[in-house]
Every structure is written in C-alpha cells, then in structure tokens.
Design an enzyme around this catalytic site. Structure first.
Site, mmCIF file in Angstrom:
data_model
loop_
_atom_site.group_PDB
_atom_site.id
_atom_site.type_symbol
_atom_site.label_atom_id
_atom_site.label_comp_id
_atom_site.label_asym_id
_atom_site.label_seq_id
_atom_site.Cartn_x
_atom_site.Cartn_y
_atom_site.Cartn_z
ATOM 1 N N HIS A 103 -10.341 -89.623 -93.070
ATOM 2 C CA HIS A 103 -10.421 -88.681 -91.947
ATOM 3 C C HIS A 103 -9.043 -88.203 -91.481
ATOM 4 O O HIS A 103 -8.939 -87.231 -90.738
ATOM 5 C CB HIS A 103 -11.226 -89.260 -90.785
ATOM 6 N N ASP A 152 -14.036 -94.237 -96.095
ATOM 7 C CA ASP A 152 -12.958 -93.696 -95.267
ATOM 8 C C ASP A 152 -11.578 -94.096 -95.788
ATOM 9 O O ASP A 152 -10.638 -94.280 -95.017
ATOM 10 C CB ASP A 152 -13.110 -94.119 -93.801
ATOM 11 N N GLY A 190 -3.865 -91.797 -83.628
ATOM 12 C CA GLY A 190 -2.651 -91.748 -84.431
ATOM 13 C C GLY A 190 -2.428 -93.008 -85.234
ATOM 14 O O GLY A 190 -1.651 -93.023 -86.187
ATOM 15 N N SER A 226 -4.767 -94.356 -87.003
ATOM 16 C CA SER A 226 -5.656 -94.289 -88.160
ATOM 17 C C SER A 226 -4.859 -94.305 -89.454
ATOM 18 O O SER A 226 -3.923 -93.521 -89.620
ATOM 19 C CB SER A 226 -6.492 -93.010 -88.118
ATOM 20 N N LEU A 239 -28.489 -99.398 -108.439
ATOM 21 C CA LEU A 239 -29.532 -100.358 -108.737
ATOM 22 C C LEU A 239 -30.885 -99.691 -108.951
ATOM 23 O O LEU A 239 -31.696 -100.158 -109.752
ATOM 24 C CB LEU A 239 -29.629 -101.397 -107.609
ATOM 25 N N GLY A 240 -31.132 -98.610 -108.221
ATOM 26 C CA GLY A 240 -32.434 -97.965 -108.324
ATOM 27 C C GLY A 240 -33.488 -98.692 -107.519
ATOM 28 O O GLY A 240 -34.638 -98.819 -107.942
#
Length: 480
Positions: free
Chosen positions: A128, A158, A234, A236, A291-292
C-alpha cells in the site's frame, strides 16, 4: 462490528495522501495450472540469524543505543508519486454508453518506510506504500536519495519489493519470526508523519492475528504480529526488530479511533515477507498453492462431537471440494475435519487458507483430518492459484448472474448473462463499463458463462447488448 473495526484500520495508515489499500481465495472460483518451471535463482544474499533470543535472569538492560545505531542506516523513507486522472461531469449512463469524458489529472504524493535487506539494494516495504505509484524515490538516513524501481508487489500479503541502484549498502539481519514469543521486546523504526527517522519500543502483544479484515477486500492472507510499539502514519513498510536488532516484521497497520497510535499495531512476520520477496525477485510473481477445497471454522462443541484425536485442539470443516482438484484427487471429502497441514496445527479457516497459500505449487503436503470419528491422513500435491479467474477483459471481472445478485440489483428473472463485479481504474475499458452492468449478448450471441463469453469476444470491434437499471443498449467495444 468487524466492518467498523476494519474501517478504523484502513483509516490508520494513510501516509501523506497515498491511500492505504490492502492485499487469494482458495475455493471453487480458482483454476489449476501446471507446476511452474524452476525459477532462476537470484544472487541476492540476505543475512539471517535464526537463533532464539536468550536472556540471563540477572541481566539488567538500561540502553539499546548500540542496537539502534546499527539498525538505523538500513531503514529508509519511501516517497511515491502518482498522477491520478478523474473524469468530471459524467453520469453512470454516459460512462457506459457515451464513452469516456475528458480526464482531469492531479498529482498525489505519499510517504512510507522501507528496510534494506541486501547490500545490492533490495528493499522490503508495504504494497500500500507503492501501489499505483508512477515514480518512487528512497531517502537514506544520511540524506542520499535514489530513484527506486518496483520489482514486484503482492496485495494479498501487503508486501512489496523495490530496488535502488547502489552497492555496499547497510542492511539489517533477519531473524526467524516463528521463534518470536509474546512478551519479547521489539522496536519499530520508520518515518512517522515525515518528522524524520524515529524508533519506538514495546513488546510483542500477540502473534498470528488473522481475523482482522485488513486484507479482506483482496481476499488476502493475514498472519500479523501485534505490538504496542508506537506505529503512526508514515511507519508503513518500516522495520520491527527484536532486542538484538534483527528484523522480525514489517510494520503494516494500526487500530485507532483517532487515526493516531493507541498501542495496537500490526506487522507482517519477516518469514512471510522474505518468502514473498524471494518469489517476486526470482519470478516476478507470487506462486500460491491451490487445494481445491473450501472450509469453515466451527465451534468447539461441534468439533467435540466430531471426535477429534488426542492433541488436536481445533480444526476446520471442509464444506466443498472442487471436482478434479488436488483435494478430490487425494481423497478428501466435504465434512472432513482438517486439524493439521504439513505438521502445523489448524484452528481457523484463516489458518487453513494461509498454510495452503504459503506452500509452493507442486509440493506434496500431508493433511491430517478426521472422518466419521477416525483420524486419517492424505498426501496432496498442490496446484497453483490463478489470479483473477473471473476476468473477462483486462481489468474487468464478471460473475454469472445468479439469484442473489438478481435480487440485489432488481433484475427481471427473464434476463440472463454475466454481471460486471469490478472494473479497475487503469482498465482500458474503465470509461465504458462499470459494476452492475449485465452483459446479455456478445456479437448477437447469448452469454451463458464466462468461458462462453471469452469465446465470443474477438480482436477488434465487438457488439455487446447490455442492460443497466432496466434499460437495454447496444455498446460497440474495441478489444485489443
């Protein structure tokens, strides 16, 4: 309650105008690809110290200045710039059928932090912080400034990796974040509110926070370290380090009622971030296991009646198995209770998704489960998740018009087709298509499924019959 909670989290880390946007569902909507080719290995070398922290009972620590001085040179400020185009004066109908209106451009600037992890210039930060940026620059603590290149980003965790053209850079050593313990002293480094590099101190408040809703808008994977070390706008992408100065996490978000720090901050464990970094550097993408099968968390009372084996505290119940997927091939069924994957305990649906996603496609993983009161195991060879399985056009996602969507949009039962669920801002079709438009025909042929619609589209001019708010219109669309 969760929606309100998540909104506070999103509000907490907007840095100087760059919106905080967080970011692989594993279920029926995903499709399967062959195992990817062996990636070319990078020559980038990370310094890693996996030993746990040791503490003498009689040790009294009165200063961490030496540790802080060693870490500070490797924590940088990341500045982003993006040009945002806005279309003025266009109502929804005009946007769909009248073509794009004249754009107005404006410049947005953002500030975050990053951590240098290799001497040749690789830097880990948050997705982000850099998302949508047209330009990136890095300011070193000694005031040297570099243009940065985006190597890759993974909205689902992220995590982003950028690189500057420099050598012999200061770096921080990575720890094994799995060995981090609640109560360990940690330090948060970054550039909060643009005041300059700052370090704050706290402890690890919790581990494995995975039900916060921070990444739910991108069906992401949460496994956060919680800390009371002060994190503000800030910070982040900055460093969370232990008392030995080793990197244990990447600062990412806060909970706040005031948009400022109140002692509830979150960081991405460095084991996860480093894994994502290696994948981005070596292949340019993040390969996630498939995995399904879908699962859900159930109550302790239900689990007790399902007779989990001794030592299995929790588990998740498989609710659906995709036909022909890895789970079905290995013999898993709906109603099986999974309590461990690859030897790691599973307590929640979020644990289940994270463990599968973090396993490389093509890997054989042992799944422990209970069926009809009997403990069993199955070895599953995982497939690979395909991003945007519902994409019809570049940046345009659709879904089959079903009963729930029909009721929500008030669409006549006689109408069938594909409903547009999302249009990315940078999609070449953003000026023509918007969510909730139903595509009924393509080139005078009825639309019955995503595969059918993809087959009807052709390069060049296409004629679409669409309906929006009860009105039909033919739309000429050029597909490149």
């Amino acid at each position: 309650m969760r929606t309100k909670f998540a909104a506070l989290l999103f509000a907490g880390l907007v840095g100087w105008g760059l919106a905080l946007l967080f970011t692989r569902g594993i279920g029926d909507g995903d499709t399967l690809l062959p195992r990817p080719a062996e990636p070319q290995r990078t020559t980038t070398i990370l310094q890693i110290d996996p030993t746990p922290l040791a503490h003498a009972a009689d040790e009294v620590r009165v200063s961490y200045a030496d540790m802080v001085e060693a870490v500070q040179p490797a924590v940088v400020s990341v500045y982003s710039t993006k040009i945002v185009s806005t279309r003025m004066g266009a109502d929804p109908w005009a946007r769909i059928f009248g073509g794009p209106s004249a754009p107005r451009q404006q410049r947005e600037e953002g500030l975050g932090s990053g951590v240098i992890v290799s001497r040749d210039g690789y830097i880990i930060t948050n997705n982000h912080v850099v998302e949508g940026a047209d330009e990136l620059s890095v300011l070193m603590p000694d005031d040297r400034e570099y243009r940065a290149t985006l190597i890759g980003a993974d909205p689902k965790t992220d995590v982003a990796v950028i690189k500057i053209d420099a050598t012999e850079l200061p770096t921080v050593t990575l720890a094994d974040s799995d060995k981090l313990r609640v109560g360990d002293v940690v330090f948060a480094f970054g550039n909060p509110l643009g005041v300059g590099q700052t370090v704050t101190m706290g402890i690890v408040s919790a581990k494995g926070r995975n039900s916060l809703g921070l990444l739910e808008n991108v069906a992401g994977y949460e496994d956060f370290i919680q800390t009371d070390a002060a994190i503000n706008m800030g910070n982040s992408g900055g460093a969370l380090v232990d008392a030995k100065g080793r990197l244990v996490g990447i600062n990412s978000a806060i909970v706040s009622t005031t948009k400022g720090n109140i002692g509830i901050g979150f960081a991405i464990p460095i084991n996860l971030a480093a894994s994502i970094m290696h994948s981005l550097v070596e292949t340019g993408t993040v390969a996630s296991g498939y995995l399904g099968a879908s699962a859900e968390t159930v109550s302790a009372d239900v689990l007790e009646r399902l007779q989990l084996p001794s030592g299995a505290v929790r588990g998740v119940v498989i609710t659906q198995v995709t036909e022909g997927g890895p789970a079905e091939t290995a013999g898993l069924r709906a109603a099986d209770v999974v309590y461990a994957i690859g030897g790691r305990s599973i307590s929640t649906m979020e644990d289940f998704r994270l463990q599968i996603a973090q396993t490389m496609p093509g890997s054989a993983v042992e799944i422990a489960f209970v069926r009809d009161g009997e403990a069993m195991t199955a070895t599953v060879t995982l497939g690979q998740v395909v991003e945007r399985p519902n994409a019809l056009l570049e940046g345009v996602d659709v879904d089959l018009l079903g009963p729930d969507m029909r009721r929500r949009l008030g669409i006549d039962p006689r109408v069938s087709g594909l409903v547009i669920t999302n249009v990315e801002d940078d999609s070449p079709y953003a000026g023509y298509l918007i969510p909730d438009v139903v595509i009924v025909e393509i080139n005078r042929m009825p639309v019955t499924s995503l595969a059918n619609a993809q087959g009807l589209l052709r390069e060049g001019r296409n004629l679409l019959l669409v309906t929006y708010r009860g009105q039909y219109h033919y739309l000429s669309l050029t597909v490149e």
